[in-house]
Design a protein around this motif. Structure first.
Motif, short mmCIF file in Angstrom:
data_model
loop_
_atom_site.label_atom_id
_atom_site.label_comp_id
_atom_site.label_asym_id
_atom_site.label_seq_id
_atom_site.Cartn_x
_atom_site.Cartn_y
_atom_site.Cartn_z
N ALA A 47 0.83 -1.21 0.00
CA ALA A 47 0.00 0.00 0.00
C ALA A 47 0.86 1.26 0.00
N ALA A 48 1.95 1.24 0.78
CA ALA A 48 2.84 2.40 0.83
C ALA A 48 3.51 2.64 -0.52
N LEU A 49 3.96 1.57 -1.17
CA LEU A 49 4.59 1.70 -2.49
C LEU A 49 3.61 2.26 -3.51
N ALA A 50 2.38 1.78 -3.49
CA ALA A 50 1.37 2.28 -4.42
C ALA A 50 1.08 3.75 -4.15
N PHE A 51 1.03 4.13 -2.89
CA PHE A 51 0.74 5.51 -2.52
C PHE A 51 1.85 6.45 -3.01
N MET A 52 3.10 6.02 -2.94
CA MET A 52 4.23 6.87 -3.33
C MET A 52 4.46 6.89 -4.83
N VAL A 102 7.05 -2.92 -8.32
CA VAL A 102 7.28 -1.56 -7.85
C VAL A 102 8.32 -1.61 -6.75
N CYS A 103 9.05 -0.51 -6.59
CA CYS A 103 10.11 -0.46 -5.59
C CYS A 103 10.31 0.98 -5.14
N VAL A 104 11.09 1.14 -4.11
CA VAL A 104 11.53 2.47 -3.68
C VAL A 104 13.00 2.57 -4.06
N ALA A 105 13.35 3.58 -4.84
CA ALA A 105 14.72 3.72 -5.34
C ALA A 105 15.39 4.93 -4.73
N GLN A 106 16.65 4.76 -4.37
CA GLN A 106 17.50 5.87 -3.94
C GLN A 106 18.59 5.96 -5.00
N VAL A 138 12.73 -3.65 -2.61
CA VAL A 138 11.59 -4.30 -3.26
C VAL A 138 11.08 -5.43 -2.37
N ALA A 139 9.77 -5.60 -2.33
CA ALA A 139 9.17 -6.67 -1.53
C ALA A 139 9.60 -8.03 -2.06
N LYS A 140 9.84 -8.96 -1.16
CA LYS A 140 10.26 -10.30 -1.56
C LYS A 140 9.15 -11.09 -2.25
N THR A 141 7.91 -10.84 -1.88
CA THR A 141 6.78 -11.62 -2.38
C THR A 141 6.74 -11.58 -3.91
#
Length: 100
Positions: free
Chosen positions: A14-19, A32-36, A58-61
């Motif tokens: 949910a947090a990844l989708a929100f961002m 989807v992932c969070v990238a730095q 990235v989520a493992k699932t």
């Protein structure tokens, strides 16, 4: 314990989708992932060149286990996996520009 991990996985999704997260592709799997991301300049023949370094979380699932040295695509850019750290719910994949 599995209930806690399920709740945490759902919250991460949910947090990844929100961002409106970045997209990573690896071994035919898109997630989807969070990238730095960071671009630096390094000395090469003929002067300085831009060089990408950074990491993605990235989520493992449903995501294949990343292997150091292989290539993945982040937002359309091919990058090399430098190292992989993991926790119970995600991979932190350190990346650098893939020199060809």
């Amino acid at each position: 314990m599995s209930t806690f991990l399920d709740i945490t996985r759902n919250a991460l999704g949910a947090a990844l989708a929100f961002m409106e997260s970045d997209v990573v592709e690896y071994k035919g799997t898109t997630a989807v992932c969070v990238a730095q991301e960071e671009t630096t300049q390094i000395m090469r023949y003929g002067g300085f060149r831009h060089h990408f370094t950074g990491f993605v979380r990235v989520a493992k699932t449903g995501f294949p286990e990343p292997v150091k040295g292989e290539l993945l695509t982040l937002n359309g850019t091919e990058l090399r996996i430098v190292s992989v750290d993991e926790c119970p719910i995600s991979f932190k994949i350190s990346l650098e520009q893939a020199d060809k």
